[in-house]
Write a protein that holds these residues in place. Structure first.
Motif, PDB file in Angstrom:
ATOM      1  N   LEU A   1       0.837  -1.199   0.000  1.00  0.00           N
ATOM      2  CA  LEU A   1       0.000   0.000   0.000  1.00  0.00           C
ATOM      3  C   LEU A   1       0.872   1.248   0.000  1.00  0.00           C
ATOM      4  N   ALA A   2       1.917   1.260   0.813  1.00  0.00           N
ATOM      5  CA  ALA A   2       2.823   2.409   0.859  1.00  0.00           C
ATOM      6  C   ALA A   2       3.489   2.637  -0.488  1.00  0.00           C
ATOM      7  N   ALA A   3       3.841   1.553  -1.173  1.00  0.00           N
ATOM      8  CA  ALA A   3       4.467   1.684  -2.492  1.00  0.00           C
ATOM      9  C   ALA A   3       3.492   2.258  -3.512  1.00  0.00           C
ATOM     10  N   ALA A   4       2.210   1.901  -3.382  1.00  0.00           N
ATOM     11  CA  ALA A   4       1.200   2.341  -4.348  1.00  0.00           C
ATOM     12  C   ALA A   4       0.660   3.739  -4.057  1.00  0.00           C
ATOM     13  N   ARG A   5       0.779   4.202  -2.812  1.00  0.00           N
ATOM     14  CA  ARG A   5       0.212   5.501  -2.419  1.00  0.00           C
ATOM     15  C   ARG A   5       1.277   6.368  -1.748  1.00  0.00           C
ATOM     16  N   PRO A   6       2.359   6.691  -2.456  1.00  0.00           N
ATOM     17  CA  PRO A   6       3.461   7.439  -1.830  1.00  0.00           C
ATOM     18  C   PRO A   6       3.075   8.845  -1.397  1.00  0.00           C
ATOM     19  N   ASP A   7       2.040   9.411  -2.001  1.00  0.00           N
ATOM     20  CA  ASP A   7       1.668  10.792  -1.673  1.00  0.00           C
ATOM     21  C   ASP A   7       0.856  10.904  -0.392  1.00  0.00           C
ATOM     22  N   THR A   8       0.251   9.808   0.064  1.00  0.00           N
ATOM     23  CA  THR A   8      -0.618   9.900   1.240  1.00  0.00           C
ATOM     24  C   THR A   8      -0.176   9.018   2.410  1.00  0.00           C
ATOM     25  N   VAL A   9       0.723   8.070   2.177  1.00  0.00           N
ATOM     26  CA  VAL A   9       1.254   7.275   3.290  1.00  0.00           C
ATOM     27  C   VAL A   9       2.461   8.014   3.856  1.00  0.00           C
ATOM     28  N   SER A  10       2.315   8.548   5.073  1.00  0.00           N
ATOM     29  CA  SER A  10       3.368   9.378   5.655  1.00  0.00           C
ATOM     30  C   SER A  10       4.380   8.572   6.458  1.00  0.00           C
TER      31      SER A  10
ATOM     32  N   PRO B   1       6.644  -8.706  11.205  1.00  0.00           N
ATOM     33  CA  PRO B   1       6.344  -8.808   9.779  1.00  0.00           C
ATOM     34  C   PRO B   1       6.794 -10.119   9.143  1.00  0.00           C
ATOM     35  N   ALA B   2       5.951 -10.613   8.252  1.00  0.00           N
ATOM     36  CA  ALA B   2       6.307 -11.750   7.412  1.00  0.00           C
ATOM     37  C   ALA B   2       6.826 -11.173   6.093  1.00  0.00           C
ATOM     38  N   ALA B   3       8.112 -11.341   5.843  1.00  0.00           N
ATOM     39  CA  ALA B   3       8.767 -10.775   4.656  1.00  0.00           C
ATOM     40  C   ALA B   3       8.469 -11.628   3.425  1.00  0.00           C
ATOM     41  N   PRO B   4       8.748 -11.100   2.227  1.00  0.00           N
ATOM     42  CA  PRO B   4       8.646 -11.939   1.028  1.00  0.00           C
ATOM     43  C   PRO B   4       9.497 -13.202   1.182  1.00  0.00           C
TER      44      PRO B   4
ATOM     45  N   SER C   1       8.831  -8.511  -3.492  1.00  0.00           N
ATOM     46  CA  SER C   1       9.972  -7.758  -2.972  1.00  0.00           C
ATOM     47  C   SER C   1      10.224  -6.462  -3.745  1.00  0.00           C
ATOM     48  N   ALA C   2       9.924  -6.440  -5.051  1.00  0.00           N
ATOM     49  CA  ALA C   2      10.162  -5.228  -5.847  1.00  0.00           C
ATOM     50  C   ALA C   2       9.339  -4.062  -5.323  1.00  0.00           C
ATOM     51  N   GLU C   3       8.148  -4.344  -4.819  1.00  0.00           N
ATOM     52  CA  GLU C   3       7.297  -3.267  -4.304  1.00  0.00           C
ATOM     53  C   GLU C   3       7.834  -2.717  -2.991  1.00  0.00           C
TER      54      GLU C   3
END
Length: 251
Positions: A79-88, A95-98, A194-196
């Motif tokens: 979500l942070a990768a897709a919404r860089p303008d609003t995720v502060s 966390p479970a990593a890739p 992982s790319a995201e």
């Protein structure tokens, strides 16, 4: 609005549900904790993004602090990768990593489930149907099975009525009312995302228990090494999976 006042968008665990958020210490901060499994299609992320956009619009905030627990960390980071303008800001807890980042499966209590998800095995659907029956008829038996490899600190949480209630509701949602969404999230998790993670632009904070048997602490270290933004890692001494969630205070 200061960072300490930023509203929270919470991504629960898998299995899990919105009540996972009740285990997090957030003070008076407003928290949006949707059910990530409540969608009609086989694509979890468009539904996640839509819920987040709606939460931003309702909050009227300049940004949101996205928090992810367990596999919910995948939702938070993508979500942070897709919404860089609003995720502060991003906080991921236990966390479970890739899985592509290391040989983690031997250290994960849920390894058999993830292997079935990778193989797209029909056995996984049968397993979750049985788990759904247990969630309805004998939730204590199901909880004992899921926590069979947990340590004393994790099992001590069973004396906490709030924890047991959140866990029971999450089991009902994951294995019962929203089983299809749960399976779709598992399928998304075992792909290589992982790319995201590399595309995340907001600062990241990681909390991980030293003795986590669901997601080894090496997963937190792998995420820290992967992101290109400022990232802190707090390892909780003797902490496990849910006990670390209970220990974290946001704001």
């Amino acid at each position: 609005m200061t960072s300490s006042q930023t509203p929270i968008f919470f991504c629960h665990g898998v299995p899990g549900g919105p009540d996972d958020a009740t285990l997090l210490q957030t003070g008076d901060l407003p928290v949006t904790a949707p059910n990530l499994f409540d969608f009609a299609t086989g694509e979890p992320l468009p539904h996640l993004f839509s819920m987040y956009d709606n939460a931003c619009a309702e909050a009227g905030a300049g940004g949101m602090h996205v928090v992810g627990f367990s596999i919910g960390a995948m939702a938070a980071l993508r979500l942070a990768a897709a919404r860089p303008d609003t995720v502060s800001r991003v906080t991921v807890i236990s966390p479970a990593a890739p899985l592509s980042l290391g040989n983690f499966l031997p250290e994960m209590a849920g390894a058999p489930v993830f292997k079935m998800a990778m193989q797209r095995s029909g056995v996984l659907r049968v397993l979750t149907a049985v788990q759904g029956l247990l969630a309805r008829k004998a939730p204590g038996v199901l909880i004992n099975q899921l926590f069979a490899k947990s340590g004393a600190q994790e099992r001590s949480l069973f004396a906490d009525a709030q924890f047991v209630a959140a866990l029971t509701k999450g089991m009902h949602s994951s294995f019962g009312t929203h089983r299809s969404g749960y399976l779709d999230y598992l399928a998304a998790y075992v792909t290589d995302w992982s790319a995201e993670v590399r595309q995340v632009q907001a600062p990241v904070e990681i909390w991980h228990g030293e003795k986590d048997t669901w997601a080894p602490v090496a997963m937190a270290e792998a995420i820290k090494n992967l992101v290109s933004v400022p990232c802190s890692l707090q390892v909780v001494p003797d902490g496990e999976h849910y006990s670390t969630l209970k220990a974290v205070r946001i704001g």
